[in-house]
Structure formats: C-alpha cells, structure tokens
Design an enzyme around this catalytic site. Sequence first.
Site, PDB file in Angstrom:
ATOM      1  N   SER A 139       0.788  -1.169   0.240  1.00 36.23           N
ATOM      2  CA  SER A 139      -0.053   0.009   0.042  1.00 36.23           C
ATOM      3  C   SER A 139       0.903   1.378   0.077  1.00 36.23           C
ATOM      4  CB  SER A 139      -0.986  -0.176   1.141  1.00 36.23           C
ATOM      5  OG  SER A 139      -1.982   0.921   1.235  1.00 36.23           O
ATOM      6  N   HIS A 143      -8.186  -5.027  -0.467  1.00 41.31           N
ATOM      7  CA  HIS A 143      -7.020  -4.506   0.191  1.00 41.31           C
ATOM      8  C   HIS A 143      -6.754  -5.094   1.594  1.00 41.31           C
ATOM      9  CE1 HIS A 143      -4.309  -1.034  -0.048  1.00 41.31           C
ATOM     10  NE2 HIS A 143      -4.452  -0.972   1.326  1.00 41.31           N
ATOM     11  N   ASP A 146     -10.677  -3.469  -4.592  1.00 36.64           N
ATOM     12  CA  ASP A 146      -9.674  -2.360  -4.157  1.00 36.64           C
ATOM     13  C   ASP A 146      -9.696  -1.226  -4.834  1.00 36.64           C
ATOM     14  OD1 ASP A 146      -7.517  -1.023  -2.852  1.00 36.64           O
ATOM     15  OD2 ASP A 146      -6.093  -2.487  -3.073  1.00 36.64           O
TER      16      ASP A 146
END
Length: 377
Positions: A219, A344, A314
């Site tokens: 991320s 995610h 996501d």
Amino acid sequence: MKTSSACILQSVAPLILAGVFPVLAADGPEPAVGEAPLKGGEVADGPTTPEPATTAKPDAQMQTVLDKLAGLGGKPITELSPEDARKQPSPADAVKEVMSDQGKKGPEKVAKVDDIKIKLGTGDVDARVYKPEGDGPFPVILYIHGGGWVIADLDTYDATPRALANAVNAVVISTDYRHAPEHKFPSAHQDCFGAYAWTLQNAGKWGGDTKRVALVGESAGGNMAAAVSIMAQDKEMQMPLHQVLVYPVATTSMDSPSYKEHAMAKPLNAEMMKWFFDQTLANPVDRENHEINLLGAKTLAGLPTTTIITADIDPLRSDGEMLAAKLKADGVKVELKNYQGVTHEFFGMGAVVDKAKEAVDFAAGRLNEALKSGSGE
C-alpha cells in the site's frame, strides 16, 4: 520537467486496455453490479463525475475476515483524529480473531526475531529483523508496511515479513517511519530511504548478503519502496535487485476505474484515501512530487525488476495496473498479478485466506528468481 498525473493516466491506461501489458488474474468470481458510488467530500484532485459502480464479491474466506472486522466495532477513521484512528481495530486484529475461532495458533514462527532501532539523522526509527534458520549468507529484504503514512506499525504488519522470511529463506528487515500528520511528506519517504542505506551497511550482522537486497512494500509502503529505488538511482548508489509492490499507491489522483468501482469498498475506500492524502501532504505542489506521485515521474527507466500484486476489490487496483504499464513502457521488466475475490490488506492474511498464501508464494518465487544469482534478472 514533471509530467502531470492526468497526462500519465491518459498515456498508460490505453496500454492496459490494448493489451500491451497483460494482467495475470487468479481464478475468482466475475464482477457484479451493486456497489454505490462515493457520496460526500471531494477526492484529491477534485470531484469526479459519478459513474455506475461495479463490485466483485469477496470469496467466503475474505468475507469471514471482513465480517469479523465489522464485528470489532471500529469507527470510520475519516471521522476521527489521527491519534484516535490509530487505536481502531485493524484487519490484522480481525485475522487473529478468525484464527482463534478456527483453533489456529499464531504468529507464524521464524527462527529469530529482533526488535531494534535504526539510527538516522532525523532520529531513531523502530525496526524488526526476522532471521531464518542457519548462518547464511541469506538474501536480504527491506519490508515497508502500509497504513496510509498515518496509521499502523510493525505489529500491525507482522505477518507479511514472517511469511517472506520463511518463503524466501531471507533476512527480512521491517522498518517503521515517522507518521503524518505530525511529520508530513517527505518525512516517511526519507526515513525509508535511510533504512535502505542502513540495511546495506548492517544486514550482514544477521548473516545477510548485502549484495543481494530486495524491497517489498504494501500500500503506502509499496509507494515508498518504489520511491526508495528512485532515490537510490538518483544518488547513484547500490540498487535493489528486485521490488515487490503490493497494491501500491501510484498517484495522488483518485480518478481511476477502480476508485469508481470500489469507492465504498472495505477495509479501504475512497474517502479514506482522501483522508490519508490530506493528512500527509503539506501543500498542493507535493501532489505532483514524483516520489509520491509515481506516475508523474518523467521516466522510471532503470528501476529494478518489479512484481506488482493487486486485489480486485480495492480502489488502488488501477494504481497498480497503471504503474505496471508505465514501468513496462519505460523498459523495466515487470509482472502484474491481480487476485479476484479479495480486498485491500489481503496479502498478510495467509493464515486464513488461501489467496493470500498464493500471493505470498508468487512474490517469493519472483524474489528467489531475482536474488539467487545477484543479478536481478
């Protein structure tokens, strides 16, 4: 001269649509219409025209984690101060609860784990070293956790470095960094680069071969892993042999297909990403800095071979796709794999989500290939 993110989006998206860059998708359910578009608030670059949204259905294992997370009673972080947001239950907490329900013990065992401090010019940052059995020499992985530059820590993201240490038989150094908004961009990026330089000098203390070093980030950590490679290249220092970017943030623009499709997704949604950017960026010009707005870089040529892993459900899925396309267009060897039926944060859930284990194994295979010879090929 920096290229705007809007221009980059226009230039790389056709490469994906035209099939110039293939997306390797794991088996999973087909998308189905049903998710409402985001309401309220502007995205980072301003409001976008509402479009019909689609959503893919989480598979049964992923849904179990999401249900458990919802049951932990967390509040939307967009309604909280950063201090309170950091106290909210995380997907990692939900995984622990699911493991308990299933009679599974954790965390995954690693031969040796050391909590350390990395001394940088800006102060000390926490780090954790995971060492496999034996004396080495082992390849080395610098791991950078996610959390939108604002939340999460080494404990939140403890599962991934454990899994990688065992799967790659590598010394994994997981680094923390200064968090926003107390420390705005580029503080976290600078700390991660400092941790990379420190790793090159010190990983040998744990049997690491500092000529065989790779980067892995999730991320916001995926964004910073790529930025570390860019900074190493700019400073003409030793480059990592490979980088694995797991659902990376690739642009400060939030106008992409997956942002529209999954604006209300869980555990990450579009409003949360806007909140993260608002906490992290000190002024509008920072949105165009290529160290956070990776797609705005003039070129990414010369970066190490790259693996990009995305989750289908996501808002950041398109970020990964567009970054892969730009890397490929700039001559970097890159492989992108999208996992359907997961969201995610799935990557560290291998104890309870089979596709997470598959993704870790895929990343480990790519890392082993790049690190075994020390060539990065």
